[in-house]
Motif scaffolding. Structure first.
Motif, short mmCIF file in Angstrom:
data_model
loop_
_atom_site.label_atom_id
_atom_site.label_comp_id
_atom_site.label_asym_id
_atom_site.label_seq_id
_atom_site.Cartn_x
_atom_site.Cartn_y
_atom_site.Cartn_z
N ALA A 183 0.49 -1.32 0.12
CA ALA A 183 -0.03 -0.18 0.02
C ALA A 183 0.83 1.59 -0.17
O ALA A 183 0.73 2.05 -0.92
N ASP A 184 2.22 1.37 0.65
CA ASP A 184 2.76 1.99 1.08
C ASP A 184 3.73 2.70 -0.39
O ASP A 184 3.47 3.81 -1.13
N VAL A 185 3.80 0.90 -1.14
CA VAL A 185 4.62 2.02 -2.21
C VAL A 185 3.45 1.82 -3.61
O VAL A 185 3.70 3.39 -3.97
N LEU A 186 2.43 1.96 -2.91
CA LEU A 186 1.39 2.66 -4.25
C LEU A 186 0.93 3.47 -4.27
O LEU A 186 0.90 4.24 -5.00
N LEU A 187 1.27 4.04 -3.02
CA LEU A 187 0.61 5.72 -2.47
C LEU A 187 1.81 6.49 -2.89
O LEU A 187 1.85 7.52 -3.58
N ALA A 188 3.49 5.98 -3.06
CA ALA A 188 4.83 6.97 -3.46
C ALA A 188 4.69 7.51 -5.10
O ALA A 188 4.71 7.80 -5.71
N LEU A 189 3.89 5.82 -5.25
CA LEU A 189 4.31 5.57 -7.00
C LEU A 189 3.38 6.57 -7.56
O LEU A 189 3.05 7.56 -8.48
N GLU A 190 1.51 6.58 -6.91
CA GLU A 190 0.58 7.43 -7.04
C GLU A 190 1.25 8.71 -7.34
O GLU A 190 0.08 9.91 -8.28
N ALA A 191 1.77 9.03 -6.37
CA ALA A 191 2.70 10.79 -6.32
C ALA A 191 3.68 11.16 -7.18
O ALA A 191 3.89 12.10 -7.89
N ALA A 192 4.16 10.05 -8.07
CA ALA A 192 4.98 9.88 -8.07
C ALA A 192 4.48 10.33 -10.20
O ALA A 192 5.35 10.29 -10.51
N ALA A 193 3.51 9.82 -10.14
CA ALA A 193 2.88 9.75 -11.72
C ALA A 193 2.18 10.95 -12.05
O ALA A 193 1.37 11.02 -11.87
N ARG A 194 3.32 11.50 -12.74
CA ARG A 194 3.18 13.10 -13.53
C ARG A 194 3.51 12.73 -14.76
O ARG A 194 4.73 12.58 -15.00
N PRO A 195 2.85 14.19 -15.15
CA PRO A 195 3.71 14.36 -16.38
C PRO A 195 5.27 14.47 -16.31
O PRO A 195 5.56 15.35 -15.66
N GLY A 196 6.22 13.61 -17.48
CA GLY A 196 7.27 14.29 -17.63
C GLY A 196 7.99 12.97 -17.08
O GLY A 196 8.97 12.55 -17.39
N VAL A 197 7.70 12.06 -16.20
CA VAL A 197 7.48 10.75 -15.36
C VAL A 197 7.74 9.82 -17.10
O VAL A 197 7.45 10.09 -17.35
#
Length: 259
Positions: free
Chosen positions: A23-37
C-alpha cells in the motif's frame, strides 16, 4: 495499530506487513505519476523501496506460460489502451494519461498484491467513470468476501457492477489466492454465479481485482510479449486489493491511508 491473526498457519498482519508495504509503495507511485515521468522512473522508485525495506519482488523473475520471457521489472505499468501486465519502458507520462500501477511484493516470506489506476493531470470524464465503476465493483467484491460465502459470490458481485455500468467483463484474467507466492488457489474471476466456487473460510487470503475496457472487451498482447491492450484501442482500468477472510468480515490488507 490494527492486528489480526488469520489462522495458526498465517502471520500476524500489522503495520510492517506485506500488505502495508505494498500500500505504501502504491501511494508513493501515485504521487510520482506526473507528466514528464517515465514508466522506467516509476519502476525504479518501486525497486528502491523494495531494497530499502528488505522485501522481494514477485515480478522480476516471474515467467508464467503466457509470458514471452521473465518479466524483468518490479512493477506493471499499463497506460491508456493497455490494461494488464504492462512492461515498464521509456514511455513519458503525459497530461490526460490513464496509468495503471500493479505491484506485488514479498515481506518476511508473505505476499500482498494491489493495483490502482491513476488519472494524470486533466482527467477525461469517461476515464473518471471507468475508475468509479471499477472501485464500486471492487467494493462489491470485498463486501461479498465473508466467511461461508463462495468465490462465485465475489465474482457475481463484481460482474453485476461492471455490466450494469455498460462495460464488458473479460474473464481471461482475474483474482486469485495470495500467500507464500503471488498466485495461489482459489481463482476469483470477475464474473460468476453466486453460491458456486470455492468456500471462503477464515484464514483464506485472496486478491480481488476488477478490470475492464471501455470498448468491446477484446484484448491482444503487445510486441513486448507481456503488455495486454484492448484490440479496439479503447482505454482500460484495473484496481485490486489483497483481502483476508476473517470471522468478523473481510479485512483489506492493502488498504491505502495517505493520512
Amino acid at each position: 495499530m490494527r492486528v489480526v491473526v488469520l489462522t495458526t498457519s498465517y502471520p500476524r498482519w500489522d503495520g510492517d506487513s506485506a500488505g502495508r508495504f505494498v500500500a505504501d509503495v502504491l501511494l508513493a507511485l501515485e504521487a510520482a505519476a506526473r507528466p514528464g515521468v517515465t514508466l522506467l522512473d516509476l519502476d525504479a522508485l518501486a525497486n528502491s523501496m523494495i531494497r530499502d525495506r528488505g522485501a522481494a519482488s514477485c515480478y522480476i523473475d516471474y515467467h508464467p506460460s503466457f509470458g514471452a520471457m521473465p518479466f524483468g521489472k518490479v512493477l506493471c505499468t499499463s497506460v491508456n489502451d493497455a490494461v494488464l501486465h504492462g512492461l515498464p519502458c521509456e514511455y513519458v507520462v503525459r497530461d490526460g494519461d490513464n496509468v495503471t500501477l500493479d505491484f506485488a511484493a514479498s515481506v518476511d516470506g508473505w505476499v500482498a498484491d494491489s493495483a490502482i489506476t491513476v488519472l494524470v493531470g486533466t482527467p477525461r470524464p469517461q476515464d473518471v467513470h471507468m475508475i468509479e465503476t471499477a472501485e464500486s465493483a471492487l467494493a462489491a467484491g470485498i463486501a461479498a468476501a465473508v466467511s461461508g460465502n463462495r468465490t462465485g459470490d465475489i465474482s457475481a458481485a463484481i460482474g453485476a457492477v461492471i455490466t450494469e455500468a455498460g462495460y464488458v467483463v473479460n474473464t481471461a484474467f482475474g483474482g486469485h489466492g495470495v500467500g507464500r507466492t503471488m498466485h495461489e488457489f482459489p481463482n476469483v474471476p470477475n464474473a460468476g454465479t453466486a453460491g458456486h466456487g470455492s468456500r471462503l473460510d477464515p484464514g483464506v487470503v485472496i486478491a480481488i481485482e476488477p478490470w475492464f475496457l471501455a470498448g468491446d472487451g477484446r484484448i491482444k498482447v503487445d510486441t513486448d510479449g507481456w503488455t495486454i491492450r484492448s484490440a479496439d484501442q479503447s482505454r482500460g482500468v484495473h484496481v485490486e486489493h489483497t483481502v483476508a477472510i476473517t470471522a468478523d468480515g473481510p479485512m483489506v490488507l492493502t488498504e491505502r491511508d495517505p493520512g
